[in-house]
Design a protein around this motif. Structure first.
Motif, short mmCIF file in Angstrom:
data_model
loop_
_atom_site.label_atom_id
_atom_site.label_comp_id
_atom_site.label_asym_id
_atom_site.label_seq_id
_atom_site.Cartn_x
_atom_site.Cartn_y
_atom_site.Cartn_z
N THR A 1 13.22 9.68 11.34
CA THR A 1 11.95 9.60 12.08
C THR A 1 10.79 10.10 11.21
O THR A 1 11.01 10.80 10.19
CB THR A 1 11.97 10.49 13.35
N GLY A 2 9.58 9.78 11.66
CA GLY A 2 8.40 10.29 10.96
C GLY A 2 8.37 11.81 11.00
O GLY A 2 7.93 12.47 10.04
N VAL B 1 13.74 -4.84 7.20
CA VAL B 1 13.44 -3.61 6.43
C VAL B 1 11.95 -3.30 6.55
O VAL B 1 11.55 -2.13 6.71
CB VAL B 1 13.83 -3.77 4.95
N SER B 2 11.15 -4.34 6.50
CA SER B 2 9.70 -4.15 6.57
C SER B 2 9.30 -3.54 7.92
O SER B 2 8.53 -2.58 7.98
CB SER B 2 9.03 -5.52 6.37
N ALA B 3 9.87 -4.09 9.00
CA ALA B 3 9.53 -3.60 10.33
C ALA B 3 9.98 -2.15 10.50
O ALA B 3 9.28 -1.31 11.07
CB ALA B 3 10.17 -4.48 11.39
N LEU C 1 7.60 1.10 11.18
CA LEU C 1 7.82 2.05 12.29
C LEU C 1 7.75 3.49 11.80
O LEU C 1 7.11 4.34 12.41
CB LEU C 1 9.24 1.85 12.82
N LEU C 2 8.43 3.71 10.68
CA LEU C 2 8.49 5.07 10.13
C LEU C 2 7.08 5.54 9.74
O LEU C 2 6.70 6.69 9.99
CB LEU C 2 9.41 5.08 8.91
N ARG C 3 6.32 4.63 9.16
CA ARG C 3 4.95 4.97 8.74
C ARG C 3 4.09 5.32 9.96
O ARG C 3 3.32 6.29 9.94
CB ARG C 3 4.36 3.78 7.98
N GLU C 4 4.27 4.54 11.02
CA GLU C 4 3.50 4.79 12.25
C GLU C 4 3.88 6.16 12.82
O GLU C 4 3.02 6.94 13.22
CB GLU C 4 3.84 3.68 13.24
#
Ligand code: FMN
Length: 383
Positions: free
Chosen positions: A315-316, A348-350, A354-357
């Motif tokens: 997770t972030g 992988v991109s999605a 998500l992690l970046r968000e």
């Protein structure tokens, strides 16, 4: 390009539209695990998911992560939050990378090309394994962001020399020597499955003759382990690192450090970086979780080399915690392969998006608008 044989991934029904619908339903990194498992042949899934010995280390790492708690600061201007970072001179959209993992074509026909492209698109680092199933040149051409190459120390040193020359020519920016695997640990799932590489998946950057054992099945034994016993040089020590450094002008990163003593030795040996890692629980069973070792290591290193960490980061908030404990970047292992199995490059991109968000949100709520604002005061490790 020639048609690639079908890898384990069962294509998502229909065109990109079906894939988009699948991805839109997956709201956390963890939610990629089950659909990935459903799409892969059972022995491939076991190879990805498995750990060594009792397989209890990943859980211990997760528990250690959960004991790290955040101490947020309020009334900080977080109108703009930017997770951008720098790592060994390269600009990243976020302090995150894909850990080196062998044979991405087990999960998708495009293999590492898809993963590297997704990492580049999302501002993440990509680390290719020495056992990559696409060529270094294809990977470097695909990745819009920085790519590093991971090495195991093979007995045949000329093979290493050739790989390093190719990596330099292709534009790889650092070498990662994995030091926690003088031999590959027993992984019982792979032994039970007599795990052997399928015919269409190869370590294409190495001489096929060096890889023969990975393709030969033997009941009750993993071909991966037998291959490593044959080909890895288990006799190397700190004194051999000088030889490796003389072969290249690229920065050297040592992966698999778990103590402050070894971290200091790495700095003294000229390492530009270290990866604090349990190898995803796949090497020394019963080892200290990387997250538990991280504070003593960052304190010992005192900024003299880059510190990366991996293991169970999902997770972030997990990423923010390791940054607060002094890491410069977090690496993701298995989740990248889940994304790949679910929807190739788009998966992988999605997942990285998500992690970046999540990281951006966690930084805002913790009152840390930039990566350089993330400090040790942000965390307390519960006893
Ligand atoms: C399928 C698989 C293959 C791996 N191959 C390599 C490898 O070739 N070289 C290496 O240094 N680490 C390898 N690793 C370990 C990862 O780099 C990383 O340390 C670990 O997966 C991080 O933990 P996580 O999967 O919980 O995120 C591999 C891990 C997995 C799951």
């Amino acid at each position: 390009m020639a048609q690639l044989p079908t890898a384990g991934r069962v294509p998502v029904q229909g065109s990109g539209h079906g894939e988009e619908q699948t991805l839109a339903r997956l709201l956390t990194v963890a939610e990629y695990e089950e659909p990935a498992r459903a799409r892969l042949p059972a022995p491939v899934w076991d190879f990805l998911a498995g750990a060594s010995g009792t397989e209890t280390l990943p859980r211990a790492v997760r528990q250690a992560l959960d004991r790290v708690r955040l101490r947020p600061s309020v009334l900080v201007d977080v109108d703009r939050v930017d997770p951008a970072a720098e790592l060994l001179g390269a600009a990243l959209g976020m302090p995150v990378g894909i850990a080196p993992m062998a044979y991405h074509r087990l999960c998708d026909p495009q293999g590492e090309v898809a993963t590297a492209r997704a990492a580049g698109a999302q501002g993440a680092l990509f680390i290719a394994s020495i056992f990559a199933s696409r060529t270094l040149e294809e990977i470097a051409a695909a990745g819009a962001g920085p790519c590093w190459l991971q090495l195991y120390w093979l007995r045949r040193r000329e093979a290493l020399i050739q790989l390093i020359a190719r990596a330099e020519a292709a534009g790889f920016r650092a070498l990662v020597l994995t030091v926690d695997a003088p031999q590959v640990a027993r992984r019982l799932r792979d032994d039970r499955n007599a795990f052997t590489l399928p015919d269409h998946v190869h370590a294409v950057n190495l001489d096929p003759e060096l890889m023969t054992a990975s393709h030969v099945r033997q009941d009750g034994r993993s071909a991966i382990v037998r291959h490593a016993r044959e080909q890895f040089d288990a006799s190397i020590t700190w004194s051999d690192l000088g030889w490796l450094r003389r072969q290249t002008s690229l920065p050297l990163v040592l992966k698999g450090i778990l103590t402050s003593e070894d971290a200091r030795r790495a700095v003294d040996a000229g390492a530009a970086g270290i990866v604090v890692s349990n190898h995803g629980g796949r090497q020394l069973d019963g080892a200290i979780p990387a997250i538990t070792a991280l504070p003593e290591i960052t304190a010992a290193v005192r900024g003299r080399c880059a510190v990366l960490v991996d293991g169970e980061l999902r997770t972030g908030v997990d990423v923010l915690k390791v940054l607060a404990l002094g890491a410069d970047a977090a690496l993701l292992g298995r989740p990248a392969l889940w994304g790949l199995a679910v929807a190739g490059e788009a998966g992988v991109s999605a997942l990285l998006a998500l992690l970046r968000e999540e990281l951006t949100e966690a930084m805002a709520l913790a009152g840390r608008p930039r990566v350089r604002d993330v400090d040790r005061g942000l965390v307390r490790v519960l006893g």
